[in-house]
Design a protein around this motif. Structure first.
Motif, PDB file in Angstrom:
ATOM      1  N   GLN A   1     -13.413  31.880   4.131  1.00 32.24           N
ATOM      2  CA  GLN A   1     -12.587  31.620   5.303  1.00 32.24           C
ATOM      3  C   GLN A   1     -11.100  31.799   5.036  1.00 32.24           C
ATOM      4  O   GLN A   1     -10.366  32.186   5.931  1.00 32.24           O
ATOM      5  N   THR A   2     -10.657  31.505   3.823  1.00 32.68           N
ATOM      6  CA  THR A   2      -9.219  31.477   3.546  1.00 32.68           C
ATOM      7  C   THR A   2      -8.755  32.531   2.550  1.00 32.68           C
ATOM      8  O   THR A   2      -7.555  32.694   2.360  1.00 32.68           O
ATOM      9  N   GLY A   3      -9.676  33.243   1.936  1.00 31.84           N
ATOM     10  CA  GLY A   3      -9.360  34.140   0.829  1.00 31.84           C
ATOM     11  C   GLY A   3      -8.350  35.233   1.114  1.00 31.84           C
ATOM     12  O   GLY A   3      -7.578  35.602   0.236  1.00 31.84           O
ATOM     13  N   THR A   4      -8.309  35.742   2.321  1.00 30.49           N
ATOM     14  CA  THR A   4      -7.352  36.806   2.638  1.00 30.49           C
ATOM     15  C   THR A   4      -5.924  36.270   2.677  1.00 30.49           C
ATOM     16  O   THR A   4      -5.006  36.878   2.149  1.00 30.49           O
ATOM     17  N   VAL A   5      -5.761  35.100   3.281  1.00 30.92           N
ATOM     18  CA  VAL A   5      -4.426  34.513   3.416  1.00 30.92           C
ATOM     19  C   VAL A   5      -4.016  33.769   2.150  1.00 30.92           C
ATOM     20  O   VAL A   5      -2.862  33.791   1.758  1.00 30.92           O
ATOM     21  N   TYR A   6      -4.975  33.106   1.515  1.00 36.93           N
ATOM     22  CA  TYR A   6      -4.711  32.332   0.302  1.00 36.93           C
ATOM     23  C   TYR A   6      -5.656  32.797  -0.805  1.00 36.93           C
ATOM     24  O   TYR A   6      -6.596  32.094  -1.173  1.00 36.93           O
ATOM     25  N   PRO A   7      -5.434  33.993  -1.367  1.00 38.15           N
ATOM     26  CA  PRO A   7      -6.401  34.573  -2.313  1.00 38.15           C
ATOM     27  C   PRO A   7      -6.648  33.720  -3.553  1.00 38.15           C
ATOM     28  O   PRO A   7      -7.733  33.753  -4.121  1.00 38.15           O
ATOM     29  N   ASP A   8      -5.670  32.942  -3.974  1.00 36.31           N
ATOM     30  CA  ASP A   8      -5.861  32.084  -5.149  1.00 36.31           C
ATOM     31  C   ASP A   8      -6.160  30.640  -4.762  1.00 36.31           C
ATOM     32  O   ASP A   8      -6.250  29.780  -5.632  1.00 36.31           O
ATOM     33  N   GLY A   9      -6.272  30.389  -3.457  1.00 34.02           N
ATOM     34  CA  GLY A   9      -6.567  29.041  -2.994  1.00 34.02           C
ATOM     35  C   GLY A   9      -5.384  28.103  -3.043  1.00 34.02           C
ATOM     36  O   GLY A   9      -5.537  26.893  -2.881  1.00 34.02           O
ATOM     37  N   ASP A  10      -4.185  28.661  -3.270  1.00 30.38           N
ATOM     38  CA  ASP A  10      -2.994  27.819  -3.356  1.00 30.38           C
ATOM     39  C   ASP A  10      -2.781  27.054  -2.056  1.00 30.38           C
ATOM     40  O   ASP A  10      -2.743  27.641  -0.970  1.00 30.38           O
ATOM     41  N   GLY A  11      -2.659  25.746  -2.162  1.00 27.69           N
ATOM     42  CA  GLY A  11      -2.394  24.912  -0.999  1.00 27.69           C
ATOM     43  C   GLY A  11      -3.625  24.435  -0.260  1.00 27.69           C
ATOM     44  O   GLY A  11      -3.526  23.599   0.636  1.00 27.69           O
ATOM     45  N   ILE A  12      -4.801  24.949  -0.605  1.00 25.51           N
ATOM     46  CA  ILE A  12      -6.036  24.493   0.030  1.00 25.51           C
ATOM     47  C   ILE A  12      -6.445  23.188  -0.660  1.00 25.51           C
ATOM     48  O   ILE A  12      -6.583  23.139  -1.880  1.00 25.51           O
ATOM     49  N   VAL A  13      -6.627  22.140   0.126  1.00 24.11           N
ATOM     50  CA  VAL A  13      -7.031  20.845  -0.421  1.00 24.11           C
ATOM     51  C   VAL A  13      -8.351  20.448   0.225  1.00 24.11           C
ATOM     52  O   VAL A  13      -8.437  20.337   1.451  1.00 24.11           O
ATOM     53  N   ILE A  14      -9.369  20.261  -0.598  1.00 28.60           N
ATOM     54  CA  ILE A  14     -10.673  19.809  -0.097  1.00 28.60           C
ATOM     55  C   ILE A  14     -10.655  18.281  -0.098  1.00 28.60           C
ATOM     56  O   ILE A  14     -10.501  17.650  -1.138  1.00 28.60           O
ATOM     57  N   HIS A  15     -10.801  17.700   1.098  1.00 25.92           N
ATOM     58  CA  HIS A  15     -10.744  16.249   1.260  1.00 25.92           C
ATOM     59  C   HIS A  15     -12.132  15.611   1.275  1.00 25.92           C
ATOM     60  O   HIS A  15     -12.262  14.421   1.003  1.00 25.92           O
ATOM     61  N   LEU A  16     -13.138  16.392   1.616  1.00 21.20           N
ATOM     62  CA  LEU A  16     -14.483  15.848   1.739  1.00 21.20           C
ATOM     63  C   LEU A  16     -15.495  16.945   1.439  1.00 21.20           C
ATOM     64  O   LEU A  16     -15.340  18.074   1.889  1.00 21.20           O
ATOM     65  N   ASP A  17     -16.503  16.591   0.683  1.00 19.76           N
ATOM     66  CA  ASP A  17     -17.613  17.493   0.362  1.00 19.76           C
ATOM     67  C   ASP A  17     -18.814  16.597   0.125  1.00 19.76           C
ATOM     68  O   ASP A  17     -18.921  15.971  -0.938  1.00 19.76           O
ATOM     69  N   GLU A  18     -19.682  16.480   1.139  1.00 17.52           N
ATOM     70  CA  GLU A  18     -20.817  15.567   1.046  1.00 17.52           C
ATOM     71  C   GLU A  18     -22.056  16.203   1.646  1.00 17.52           C
ATOM     72  O   GLU A  18     -21.956  17.056   2.531  1.00 17.52           O
ATOM     73  N   PRO A  19     -23.224  15.753   1.201  1.00 15.99           N
ATOM     74  CA  PRO A  19     -24.456  16.232   1.840  1.00 15.99           C
ATOM     75  C   PRO A  19     -24.442  15.865   3.329  1.00 15.99           C
ATOM     76  O   PRO A  19     -23.986  14.792   3.702  1.00 15.99           O
ATOM     77  N   ALA A  20     -24.931  16.768   4.156  1.00 16.46           N
ATOM     78  CA  ALA A  20     -24.970  16.556   5.608  1.00 16.46           C
ATOM     79  C   ALA A  20     -26.241  15.798   5.968  1.00 16.46           C
ATOM     80  O   ALA A  20     -27.154  16.315   6.614  1.00 16.46           O
ATOM     81  N   VAL A  21     -26.288  14.547   5.504  1.00 13.85           N
ATOM     82  CA  VAL A  21     -27.462  13.695   5.693  1.00 13.85           C
ATOM     83  C   VAL A  21     -26.997  12.326   6.183  1.00 13.85           C
ATOM     84  O   VAL A  21     -26.125  11.712   5.571  1.00 13.85           O
ATOM     85  N   ARG A  22     -27.586  11.871   7.290  1.00 16.52           N
ATOM     86  CA  ARG A  22     -27.285  10.541   7.813  1.00 16.52           C
ATOM     87  C   ARG A  22     -27.959   9.470   6.955  1.00 16.52           C
ATOM     88  O   ARG A  22     -28.834   9.774   6.141  1.00 16.52           O
ATOM     89  N   ALA A  23     -27.569   8.222   7.188  1.00 20.90           N
ATOM     90  CA  ALA A  23     -28.141   7.094   6.449  1.00 20.90           C
ATOM     91  C   ALA A  23     -29.660   7.010   6.613  1.00 20.90           C
ATOM     92  O   ALA A  23     -30.366   6.588   5.701  1.00 20.90           O
ATOM     93  N   ASP A  24     -30.170   7.482   7.776  1.00 17.62           N
ATOM     94  CA  ASP A  24     -31.620   7.427   8.006  1.00 17.62           C
ATOM     95  C   ASP A  24     -32.365   8.630   7.427  1.00 17.62           C
ATOM     96  O   ASP A  24     -33.570   8.765   7.591  1.00 17.62           O
ATOM     97  N   GLY A  25     -31.631   9.519   6.749  1.00 19.71           N
ATOM     98  CA  GLY A  25     -32.257  10.666   6.099  1.00 19.71           C
ATOM     99  C   GLY A  25     -32.292  11.940   6.928  1.00 19.71           C
ATOM    100  O   GLY A  25     -32.652  12.999   6.411  1.00 19.71           O
ATOM    101  N   THR A  26     -31.917  11.879   8.211  1.00 18.14           N
ATOM    102  CA  THR A  26     -31.897  13.087   9.034  1.00 18.14           C
ATOM    103  C   THR A  26     -30.660  13.918   8.704  1.00 18.14           C
ATOM    104  O   THR A  26     -29.640  13.387   8.274  1.00 18.14           O
TER     105      THR A  26
END
Length: 111
Positions: free
Chosen positions: A53-78
């Protein structure tokens, strides 16, 4: 789940996302700073998708900050995807331009 690995929900910010915003819902006004991109990927590492998504504008990822990276699973397992998160944020009155939201990370987590 049937042995299939769930996708991942990720949230990141990029240079230029550091703008102020104000939202009023009923009698409550929330002021914040910074926009967040909320996305979903079926890949085990969302950095691959973020780079696409960002590689053309930010080829080295400079300034991109990942704030959240989690499994897309609710507490009930769905499982869920980013559309479900966007829908909750829309219902809460959060301004959204495509997948970029004017919200706090706490609001995105709650969604």
């Amino acid at each position: 789940m049937t042995g299939k690995r769930p996708g991942r929900i990720y949230v990141y910010s990029a240079p230029g996302y550091d703008t102020g915003w104000t939202r009023t819902t009923g009698s409550t006004t929330i002021t914040g700073r910074g926009r967040l991109k909320v996305g979903y990927t079926g890949r085990p590492d969302p950095r691959v998708r973020i780079k696409e998504q960002t590689g053309t504008v930010y080829p080295d990822g400079d300034g991109i900050v990942i704030h959240l990276d989690e499994p897309a699973v609710r507490a009930d397992g769905t499982t869920f995807d980013d559309h479900a998160v966007h829908k909750v944020l829309d219902t809460a009155g959060v301004h959204r331009a495509s997948e970029v939201v004017d919200a706090t990370l706490a609001e995105v987590r709650a969604a």
